[in-house]
Design an enzyme around this catalytic site. Structure first.
Site, short mmCIF file in Angstrom:
data_model
loop_
_atom_site.label_atom_id
_atom_site.label_comp_id
_atom_site.label_asym_id
_atom_site.label_seq_id
_atom_site.Cartn_x
_atom_site.Cartn_y
_atom_site.Cartn_z
N GLU A 88 37.75 46.33 40.90
CA GLU A 88 37.82 46.74 39.50
C GLU A 88 36.66 47.65 39.06
OE1 GLU A 88 38.33 43.29 37.00
OE2 GLU A 88 40.22 42.76 37.95
N GLU A 103 44.60 39.95 42.66
CA GLU A 103 44.28 38.89 41.68
C GLU A 103 45.42 38.79 40.68
OE1 GLU A 103 40.56 39.16 39.49
OE2 GLU A 103 39.49 39.73 41.32
C1 FCB Z 1 38.85 39.92 36.95
C2 FCB Z 1 37.70 39.74 37.89
C3 FCB Z 1 37.53 38.34 38.40
C4 FCB Z 1 37.81 37.33 37.33
C5 FCB Z 1 39.13 37.60 36.66
C6 FCB Z 1 39.52 36.59 35.61
O1 FCB Z 1 38.58 40.98 36.09
O2 FCB Z 1 37.84 40.59 39.00
O3 FCB Z 1 36.23 38.23 38.93
O4 FCB Z 1 36.77 37.25 36.45
O5 FCB Z 1 39.11 38.87 36.09
#
Ligand code: FCB
Length: 444
Positions: free
Chosen positions: A163, A351
Protein backbone atom coordinates in the site's frame (compact mmCIF):
# COMPACT_ATOMS: atom_id res chain seq x y z
CA UNK A 1 -19.32 -22.92 -4.57
CA UNK A 2 -15.93 -24.35 -5.51
CA UNK A 3 -12.69 -22.44 -6.07
CA UNK A 4 -10.09 -23.56 -8.62
CA UNK A 5 -8.00 -26.50 -7.45
CA UNK A 6 -4.78 -24.51 -7.10
CA UNK A 7 -6.39 -21.58 -5.26
CA UNK A 8 -4.17 -20.31 -2.43
CA UNK A 9 -5.89 -19.76 0.92
CA UNK A 10 -3.81 -17.60 3.22
CA UNK A 11 -3.62 -15.22 6.12
CA UNK A 12 -1.66 -11.97 6.38
CA UNK A 13 0.18 -9.99 9.04
CA UNK A 14 2.95 -7.40 9.14
CA UNK A 15 6.10 -7.08 11.21
CA UNK A 16 5.46 -3.97 13.29
CA UNK A 17 1.88 -5.02 13.99
CA UNK A 18 2.71 -8.40 15.53
CA UNK A 19 6.39 -8.96 16.28
CA UNK A 20 6.98 -6.85 19.37
CA UNK A 21 10.54 -7.37 20.66
CA UNK A 22 11.21 -3.86 19.44
CA UNK A 23 14.67 -3.71 20.96
CA UNK A 24 15.64 -7.38 20.73
CA UNK A 25 18.69 -8.70 18.94
CA UNK A 26 19.91 -5.41 17.54
CA UNK A 27 16.72 -4.23 15.82
CA UNK A 28 17.01 -0.56 14.91
CA UNK A 29 14.39 2.10 15.46
CA UNK A 30 11.72 2.49 12.78
CA UNK A 31 9.54 5.47 11.94
CA UNK A 32 6.63 3.65 13.59
CA UNK A 33 8.53 3.36 16.87
CA UNK A 34 9.23 7.07 16.74
CA UNK A 35 5.69 7.95 15.67
CA UNK A 36 3.94 5.84 18.31
CA UNK A 37 6.15 7.37 20.99
CA UNK A 38 5.06 10.84 19.88
CA UNK A 39 2.22 11.95 22.17
CA UNK A 40 -1.16 12.17 20.51
CA UNK A 41 -0.39 10.06 17.46
CA UNK A 42 -1.72 6.63 18.50
CA UNK A 43 -4.90 5.96 20.52
CA UNK A 44 -4.10 5.51 24.23
CA UNK A 45 -0.44 6.21 23.50
CA UNK A 46 -0.04 2.56 22.47
CA UNK A 47 2.92 1.22 20.49
CA UNK A 48 4.35 -1.95 18.97
CA UNK A 49 6.98 -2.60 21.64
CA UNK A 50 5.30 -5.83 22.69
CA UNK A 51 2.45 -6.23 20.16
CA UNK A 52 1.65 -9.97 19.93
CA UNK A 53 5.19 -10.91 20.95
CA UNK A 54 5.26 -12.99 17.79
CA UNK A 55 9.06 -12.64 17.68
CA UNK A 56 9.21 -15.02 20.64
CA UNK A 57 5.96 -16.92 20.07
CA UNK A 58 6.18 -17.60 16.34
CA UNK A 59 6.38 -21.39 16.90
CA UNK A 60 3.06 -21.43 18.71
CA UNK A 61 1.55 -19.09 16.10
CA UNK A 62 2.65 -21.21 13.16
CA UNK A 63 1.45 -24.38 14.88
CA UNK A 64 -1.97 -22.79 15.21
CA UNK A 65 -1.84 -21.67 11.58
CA UNK A 66 -1.05 -25.22 10.50
CA UNK A 67 -3.88 -26.62 12.62
CA UNK A 68 -6.29 -24.40 10.67
CA UNK A 69 -5.01 -25.74 7.37
CA UNK A 70 -3.68 -22.36 6.19
CA UNK A 71 -1.82 -22.88 2.89
CA UNK A 72 0.15 -19.66 2.68
CA UNK A 73 1.34 -17.05 5.15
CA UNK A 74 1.95 -13.44 4.13
CA UNK A 75 4.27 -11.71 6.59
CA UNK A 76 6.60 -8.75 6.25
CA UNK A 77 10.28 -8.35 6.92
CA UNK A 78 11.19 -5.56 9.33
CA UNK A 79 13.82 -3.54 7.49
CA UNK A 80 15.31 -2.28 10.79
CA UNK A 81 15.89 -5.88 11.93
CA UNK A 82 17.89 -6.62 8.78
CA UNK A 83 19.67 -3.25 8.53
CA UNK A 84 19.29 -1.43 11.86
CA UNK A 85 20.60 1.76 10.21
CA UNK A 86 18.83 1.21 6.92
CA UNK A 87 22.01 0.34 5.04
CA UNK A 88 25.47 -1.02 5.70
CA UNK A 89 26.04 -4.11 7.79
CA UNK A 90 23.42 -6.88 7.91
CA UNK A 91 22.25 -7.68 11.44
CA UNK A 92 22.61 -11.46 11.37
CA UNK A 93 20.37 -11.97 14.40
CA UNK A 94 17.54 -10.28 12.55
CA UNK A 95 18.14 -12.51 9.53
CA UNK A 96 18.17 -15.55 11.84
CA UNK A 97 14.67 -14.82 13.11
CA UNK A 98 13.24 -14.93 9.61
CA UNK A 99 15.31 -18.01 8.80
CA UNK A 100 13.70 -19.81 11.77
CA UNK A 101 10.25 -18.61 10.72
CA UNK A 102 10.69 -19.76 7.12
CA UNK A 103 12.11 -23.12 8.21
CA UNK A 104 9.13 -23.78 10.40
CA UNK A 105 6.70 -22.77 7.66
CA UNK A 106 8.43 -25.30 5.41
CA UNK A 107 7.98 -27.98 8.06
CA UNK A 108 4.23 -27.39 7.97
CA UNK A 109 4.07 -27.03 4.21
CA UNK A 110 2.82 -23.44 4.50
CA UNK A 111 4.04 -21.31 1.58
CA UNK A 112 5.64 -18.02 2.62
CA UNK A 113 4.62 -14.80 0.86
CA UNK A 114 6.92 -12.01 1.99
CA UNK A 115 6.38 -8.27 1.93
CA UNK A 116 9.55 -6.21 1.94
CA UNK A 117 8.06 -2.94 3.12
CA UNK A 118 5.04 -2.70 5.36
CA UNK A 119 5.74 0.87 6.53
CA UNK A 120 8.53 0.41 9.08
CA UNK A 121 11.27 2.53 7.52
CA UNK A 122 14.49 2.66 9.57
CA UNK A 123 14.50 5.94 11.48
CA UNK A 124 18.08 6.70 10.38
CA UNK A 125 16.83 6.87 6.80
CA UNK A 126 13.95 9.10 7.86
CA UNK A 127 16.52 11.40 9.46
CA UNK A 128 17.99 11.80 5.96
CA UNK A 129 14.60 12.63 4.45
CA UNK A 130 12.99 9.19 4.23
CA UNK A 131 10.85 8.76 1.13
CA UNK A 132 11.41 12.40 0.23
CA UNK A 133 15.03 11.53 -0.41
CA UNK A 134 15.62 9.74 -3.71
CA UNK A 135 18.50 7.78 -2.14
CA UNK A 136 16.00 5.86 -0.03
CA UNK A 137 14.75 4.16 -3.20
CA UNK A 138 18.26 2.83 -3.91
CA UNK A 139 18.72 1.76 -0.31
CA UNK A 140 15.45 -0.11 -0.51
CA UNK A 141 16.69 -2.01 -3.56
CA UNK A 142 19.88 -2.97 -1.68
CA UNK A 143 17.85 -4.17 1.29
CA UNK A 144 15.59 -6.14 -1.07
CA UNK A 145 18.59 -7.71 -2.77
CA UNK A 146 20.04 -8.87 0.55
CA UNK A 147 16.78 -10.71 1.25
CA UNK A 148 16.50 -12.21 -2.24
CA UNK A 149 20.03 -13.58 -1.83
CA UNK A 150 19.23 -15.01 1.57
CA UNK A 151 15.74 -16.43 0.97
CA UNK A 152 15.20 -16.35 -2.80
CA UNK A 153 14.85 -20.10 -3.12
CA UNK A 154 12.61 -20.53 -0.05
CA UNK A 155 10.04 -17.83 -0.74
CA UNK A 156 7.92 -18.30 -3.86
CA UNK A 157 6.04 -14.97 -3.63
CA UNK A 158 7.62 -11.58 -2.99
CA UNK A 159 5.77 -8.30 -2.53
CA UNK A 160 7.89 -5.17 -2.77
CA UNK A 161 5.55 -2.67 -1.12
CA UNK A 162 2.39 -2.82 0.87
CA UNK A 163 0.00 0.00 0.00
CA UNK A 164 2.33 2.78 -1.13
CA UNK A 165 -0.76 5.01 -1.17
CA UNK A 166 -0.89 4.84 2.63
CA UNK A 167 2.84 5.27 3.08
CA UNK A 168 2.80 8.34 0.83
CA UNK A 169 -0.46 10.08 1.63
CA UNK A 170 -1.33 9.02 5.18
CA UNK A 171 2.34 9.36 6.07
CA UNK A 172 3.05 12.70 4.41
CA UNK A 173 -0.25 14.52 3.72
CA UNK A 174 -2.77 13.75 6.47
CA UNK A 175 -0.13 12.90 9.06
CA UNK A 176 -2.21 9.96 10.35
CA UNK A 177 0.68 7.55 9.82
CA UNK A 178 4.43 7.72 10.35
CA UNK A 179 6.37 9.88 9.71
CA UNK A 180 3.38 12.15 10.38
CA UNK A 181 4.02 14.95 7.89
CA UNK A 182 1.21 17.23 6.74
CA UNK A 183 2.61 18.43 3.46
CA UNK A 184 0.65 17.65 0.29
CA UNK A 185 3.38 18.38 -2.28
CA UNK A 186 5.74 16.21 -0.24
CA UNK A 187 3.27 13.33 -0.26
CA UNK A 188 3.28 13.24 -4.06
CA UNK A 189 7.07 13.24 -4.07
CA UNK A 190 7.08 10.36 -1.55
CA UNK A 191 4.71 8.39 -3.78
CA UNK A 192 7.12 8.74 -6.70
CA UNK A 193 10.11 7.57 -4.71
CA UNK A 194 8.12 4.63 -3.33
CA UNK A 195 7.19 3.60 -6.87
CA UNK A 196 10.74 4.10 -8.07
CA UNK A 197 12.01 1.91 -5.24
CA UNK A 198 9.54 -0.78 -6.29
CA UNK A 199 10.90 -0.72 -9.86
CA UNK A 200 14.49 -0.87 -8.65
CA UNK A 201 13.63 -3.78 -6.37
CA UNK A 202 12.01 -5.61 -9.29
CA UNK A 203 15.17 -5.09 -11.37
CA UNK A 204 17.26 -6.48 -8.52
CA UNK A 205 14.87 -9.42 -8.26
CA UNK A 206 15.34 -10.34 -11.92
CA UNK A 207 19.09 -10.16 -11.45
CA UNK A 208 19.42 -12.37 -8.37
CA UNK A 209 16.23 -14.31 -7.54
CA UNK A 210 15.63 -17.82 -8.91
CA UNK A 211 13.46 -17.95 -12.02
CA UNK A 212 10.77 -19.88 -10.16
CA UNK A 213 10.14 -17.05 -7.66
CA UNK A 214 7.53 -14.37 -8.37
CA UNK A 215 7.49 -10.66 -7.59
CA UNK A 216 4.72 -8.08 -7.45
CA UNK A 217 3.40 -5.11 -5.52
CA UNK A 218 0.37 -4.73 -3.27
CA UNK A 219 -1.93 -1.74 -3.75
CA UNK A 220 -4.93 -0.72 -1.67
CA UNK A 221 -7.49 -0.17 -4.39
CA UNK A 222 -11.05 0.99 -4.00
CA UNK A 223 -13.73 1.07 -6.64
CA UNK A 224 -14.97 4.65 -6.80
CA UNK A 225 -18.58 5.61 -7.45
CA UNK A 226 -19.95 9.12 -7.91
CA UNK A 227 -22.67 10.07 -5.41
CA UNK A 228 -24.83 11.42 -8.22
CA UNK A 229 -25.03 11.93 -11.95
CA UNK A 230 -24.01 15.55 -11.59
CA UNK A 231 -20.97 16.60 -13.57
CA UNK A 232 -19.27 17.90 -10.46
CA UNK A 233 -19.66 14.60 -8.62
CA UNK A 234 -18.54 12.63 -11.65
CA UNK A 235 -15.44 14.79 -11.90
CA UNK A 236 -14.77 14.36 -8.20
CA UNK A 237 -15.09 10.58 -8.56
CA UNK A 238 -12.68 10.62 -11.46
CA UNK A 239 -10.21 12.62 -9.36
CA UNK A 240 -10.61 10.29 -6.40
CA UNK A 241 -10.00 7.33 -8.72
CA UNK A 242 -6.90 9.12 -9.99
CA UNK A 243 -5.68 9.75 -6.48
CA UNK A 244 -6.42 6.30 -5.07
CA UNK A 245 -6.02 3.92 -8.01
CA UNK A 246 -4.71 5.35 -11.27
CA UNK A 247 -1.76 7.22 -9.72
CA UNK A 248 -0.27 3.82 -8.97
CA UNK A 249 -1.76 1.51 -11.62
CA UNK A 250 -0.96 3.75 -14.60
CA UNK A 251 2.80 4.06 -14.04
CA UNK A 252 3.08 0.37 -13.12
CA UNK A 253 1.14 -0.97 -16.09
CA UNK A 254 1.25 1.83 -18.68
CA UNK A 255 4.57 3.46 -17.90
CA UNK A 256 3.07 6.94 -17.41
CA UNK A 257 1.41 8.91 -14.66
CA UNK A 258 -2.18 9.87 -15.53
CA UNK A 259 -2.15 13.27 -17.24
CA UNK A 260 -5.13 14.66 -15.32
CA UNK A 261 -3.46 13.91 -11.98
CA UNK A 262 -0.11 15.28 -13.13
CA UNK A 263 -1.92 18.52 -13.94
CA UNK A 264 -3.75 18.40 -10.63
CA UNK A 265 -0.68 17.82 -8.47
CA UNK A 266 1.35 20.34 -10.44
CA UNK A 267 -0.83 23.07 -8.91
CA UNK A 268 1.21 22.55 -5.76
CA UNK A 269 4.57 22.80 -7.45
CA UNK A 270 6.61 21.16 -10.19
CA UNK A 271 6.98 17.39 -10.17
CA UNK A 272 10.59 17.82 -11.25
CA UNK A 273 11.78 14.92 -9.12
CA UNK A 274 10.35 12.58 -11.78
CA UNK A 275 13.56 12.05 -13.70
CA UNK A 276 14.01 10.78 -17.25
CA UNK A 277 13.99 6.98 -17.22
CA UNK A 278 12.14 6.64 -13.90
CA UNK A 279 8.91 5.50 -15.49
CA UNK A 280 10.64 2.71 -17.42
CA UNK A 281 12.03 1.49 -14.11
CA UNK A 282 8.64 1.69 -12.38
CA UNK A 283 6.93 -0.18 -15.22
CA UNK A 284 9.37 -3.11 -15.07
CA UNK A 285 7.15 -6.16 -15.69
CA UNK A 286 5.97 -7.98 -12.56
CA UNK A 287 4.45 -11.42 -12.11
CA UNK A 288 1.26 -10.55 -10.23
CA UNK A 289 -0.63 -7.73 -8.57
CA UNK A 290 -1.57 -7.85 -4.90
CA UNK A 291 -4.88 -6.16 -4.12
CA UNK A 292 -5.92 -5.11 -0.64
CA UNK A 293 -9.63 -4.52 -0.59
CA UNK A 294 -11.62 -3.17 2.32
CA UNK A 295 -14.43 -0.97 1.00
CA UNK A 296 -15.78 1.15 -1.81
CA UNK A 297 -15.50 4.88 -2.05
CA UNK A 298 -18.54 7.04 -2.82
CA UNK A 299 -17.64 10.53 -3.84
CA UNK A 300 -19.42 13.82 -3.78
CA UNK A 301 -17.85 17.08 -4.83
CA UNK A 302 -17.32 19.25 -1.78
CA UNK A 303 -15.24 22.41 -1.66
CA UNK A 304 -13.80 21.42 1.73
CA UNK A 305 -12.14 18.24 0.59
CA UNK A 306 -9.60 18.91 -2.04
CA UNK A 307 -8.41 15.45 -2.93
CA UNK A 308 -8.39 13.11 0.03
CA UNK A 309 -11.33 10.79 0.55
CA UNK A 310 -14.05 13.25 -0.33
CA UNK A 311 -16.44 13.45 2.55
CA UNK A 312 -20.07 14.50 2.81
CA UNK A 313 -21.54 11.19 1.71
CA UNK A 314 -23.26 9.43 4.60
CA UNK A 315 -22.63 5.68 4.50
CA UNK A 316 -25.56 3.58 3.38
CA UNK A 317 -24.13 0.09 3.84
CA UNK A 318 -23.55 -1.53 7.27
CA UNK A 319 -20.25 -0.64 8.89
CA UNK A 320 -17.35 -2.48 10.47
CA UNK A 321 -15.77 -1.34 13.72
CA UNK A 322 -13.48 0.88 11.62
CA UNK A 323 -16.54 2.68 10.28
CA UNK A 324 -15.87 1.21 6.85
CA UNK A 325 -18.85 0.26 4.69
CA UNK A 326 -19.34 -3.45 4.11
CA UNK A 327 -19.62 -3.71 0.34
CA UNK A 328 -18.58 -7.19 -0.81
CA UNK A 329 -20.16 -6.95 -4.26
CA UNK A 330 -17.87 -4.02 -5.15
CA UNK A 331 -14.89 -6.38 -4.99
CA UNK A 332 -16.08 -8.00 -8.22
CA UNK A 333 -16.33 -4.56 -9.89
CA UNK A 334 -12.83 -3.71 -8.78
CA UNK A 335 -11.20 -6.90 -10.03
CA UNK A 336 -13.02 -6.81 -13.36
CA UNK A 337 -12.01 -3.18 -13.85
CA UNK A 338 -8.33 -3.91 -13.16
CA UNK A 339 -8.39 -6.63 -15.79
CA UNK A 340 -10.23 -4.47 -18.32
CA UNK A 341 -8.05 -1.38 -17.89
CA UNK A 342 -4.65 -2.80 -17.01
CA UNK A 343 -4.34 -6.33 -18.34
CA UNK A 344 -4.94 -9.98 -17.79
CA UNK A 345 -2.31 -10.79 -15.16
CA UNK A 346 -2.48 -12.95 -12.02
CA UNK A 347 -3.97 -11.21 -8.99
CA UNK A 348 -3.89 -12.13 -5.33
CA UNK A 349 -6.14 -10.56 -2.75
CA UNK A 350 -3.30 -9.88 -0.34
CA UNK A 351 -5.61 -8.44 2.32
CA UNK A 352 -9.30 -8.45 3.06
CA UNK A 353 -11.01 -8.63 6.40
CA UNK A 354 -12.86 -6.63 9.01
CA UNK A 355 -12.62 -5.30 12.55
CA UNK A 356 -15.46 -6.05 14.94
CA UNK A 357 -15.65 -5.47 18.70
CA UNK A 358 -15.03 -9.12 19.57
CA UNK A 359 -15.58 -10.30 23.15
CA UNK A 360 -14.71 -13.54 24.89
CA UNK A 361 -17.98 -15.02 26.17
CA UNK A 362 -18.60 -16.97 29.39
CA UNK A 363 -17.65 -20.24 27.75
CA UNK A 364 -14.34 -18.70 26.68
CA UNK A 365 -15.33 -18.48 23.01
CA UNK A 366 -15.50 -15.62 20.55
CA UNK A 367 -18.60 -15.69 18.42
CA UNK A 368 -17.67 -13.37 15.55
CA UNK A 369 -20.50 -14.24 13.20
CA UNK A 370 -20.37 -10.78 11.56
CA UNK A 371 -16.81 -11.55 10.42
CA UNK A 372 -17.93 -14.87 8.96
CA UNK A 373 -20.72 -13.09 7.05
CA UNK A 374 -18.21 -10.47 5.88
CA UNK A 375 -15.76 -13.04 4.58
CA UNK A 376 -18.44 -15.23 3.03
CA UNK A 377 -19.74 -12.25 1.05
CA UNK A 378 -16.28 -11.32 -0.16
CA UNK A 379 -15.34 -14.90 -1.08
CA UNK A 380 -18.50 -15.09 -3.19
CA UNK A 381 -17.57 -11.89 -5.00
CA UNK A 382 -14.07 -13.20 -5.58
CA UNK A 383 -15.49 -16.37 -7.08
CA UNK A 384 -17.75 -14.29 -9.31
CA UNK A 385 -14.71 -12.38 -10.56
CA UNK A 386 -12.99 -15.69 -11.35
CA UNK A 387 -16.07 -16.79 -13.28
CA UNK A 388 -15.88 -13.51 -15.20
CA UNK A 389 -12.33 -14.38 -16.25
CA UNK A 390 -10.17 -12.60 -13.66
CA UNK A 391 -7.02 -14.61 -12.92
CA UNK A 392 -7.45 -14.49 -9.16
CA UNK A 393 -4.96 -16.95 -7.67
CA UNK A 394 -5.35 -16.60 -3.94
CA UNK A 395 -6.81 -14.82 -0.95
CA UNK A 396 -5.09 -13.68 2.23
CA UNK A 397 -7.40 -12.82 5.10
CA UNK A 398 -6.37 -9.81 7.15
CA UNK A 399 -5.46 -10.82 9.71
CA UNK A 400 -4.27 -14.07 11.19
CA UNK A 401 -4.55 -12.58 14.68
CA UNK A 402 -5.58 -9.35 16.40
CA UNK A 403 -2.72 -6.86 16.35
CA UNK A 404 -1.51 -3.28 16.52
CA UNK A 405 -3.82 -1.44 14.14
CA UNK A 406 -1.54 1.55 13.50
CA UNK A 407 -3.01 4.85 14.78
CA UNK A 408 -5.87 2.87 16.36
CA UNK A 409 -3.47 0.96 18.58
CA UNK A 410 -4.95 -2.24 19.99
CA UNK A 411 -8.53 -0.97 19.94
CA UNK A 412 -9.46 -2.62 16.62
CA UNK A 413 -9.55 -6.38 16.30
CA UNK A 414 -9.10 -7.79 12.78
CA UNK A 415 -7.94 -11.30 13.69
CA UNK A 416 -9.31 -14.74 12.96
CA UNK A 417 -7.53 -15.47 16.21
CA UNK A 418 -8.21 -13.45 19.35
CA UNK A 419 -5.23 -12.13 21.29
CA UNK A 420 -5.53 -11.46 25.00
CA UNK A 421 -2.74 -8.89 25.22
CA UNK A 422 -2.41 -9.17 29.01
CA UNK A 423 -1.48 -12.85 28.85
CA UNK A 424 -0.61 -13.17 25.15
CA UNK A 425 -3.05 -16.05 25.01
CA UNK A 426 -4.36 -16.87 21.51
CA UNK A 427 -7.95 -18.08 21.08
CA UNK A 428 -9.21 -19.00 17.61
CA UNK A 429 -12.48 -17.18 16.97
CA UNK A 430 -15.48 -18.87 15.39
CA UNK A 431 -14.35 -17.36 12.07
CA UNK A 432 -11.01 -19.19 12.29
CA UNK A 433 -12.79 -22.52 12.53
CA UNK A 434 -15.15 -21.52 9.74
CA UNK A 435 -12.17 -20.52 7.55
CA UNK A 436 -10.54 -23.90 8.30
CA UNK A 437 -13.65 -25.58 6.85
CA UNK A 438 -13.70 -23.30 3.80
CA UNK A 439 -10.10 -24.26 3.09
CA UNK A 440 -10.78 -27.95 3.64
CA UNK A 441 -13.71 -27.82 1.18
CA UNK A 442 -11.95 -25.35 -1.12
CA UNK A 443 -15.13 -23.36 -1.22
CA UNK A 444 -18.35 -22.35 0.45
C1 FCB B 1 -4.25 -2.10 5.63
C2 FCB B 1 -2.87 -2.41 6.13
C3 FCB B 1 -2.82 -3.45 7.22
C4 FCB B 1 -3.97 -3.30 8.17
C5 FCB B 1 -5.28 -3.22 7.42
C6 FCB B 1 -6.49 -3.13 8.31
O1 FCB B 1 -4.28 -0.80 5.15
O2 FCB B 1 -2.05 -2.84 5.08
O3 FCB B 1 -1.58 -3.35 7.85
O4 FCB B 1 -3.77 -2.25 9.01
O5 FCB B 1 -5.26 -2.13 6.57
Amino acid sequence: MQFPGDFVWGVATSAYQIEGAAKADGRGESIWDRFSYTPGKVVNGENGDAACDHYHRYEEDLRLMASLGIRSYRFSFAWPRIFPDGTGQVNSKGMDFYRRLIEQLALYGIKPAATLYHWDLPQTLQDKGGWLNRDTAYQFADYAEALYREFGSEIPLWITHNEPWCAAFLGHATGDHAPGLKDKPASVKASHHLLLSHGLAVQAFRAVAPASARVGITLNLAPVYAASESEADQAAARRQDGFQNRWFLDPLYRGAYPADMVAYYSQWGPLDYIQPGDLEVIAAPTDFLGVNYYSRSVVKDTPASEYLQLDGVPPTAPLTDMGWEITPECLTDLLVRVKKDYGDFPIYITENGAAFPDKVNDSGEIDDSPRIAFLRGHFKSALKAIELGVRLKGYYVWSFMDNFEWAHGYTKRFGLVYVDYATQRRIPKKSALWYRDVIARNGL
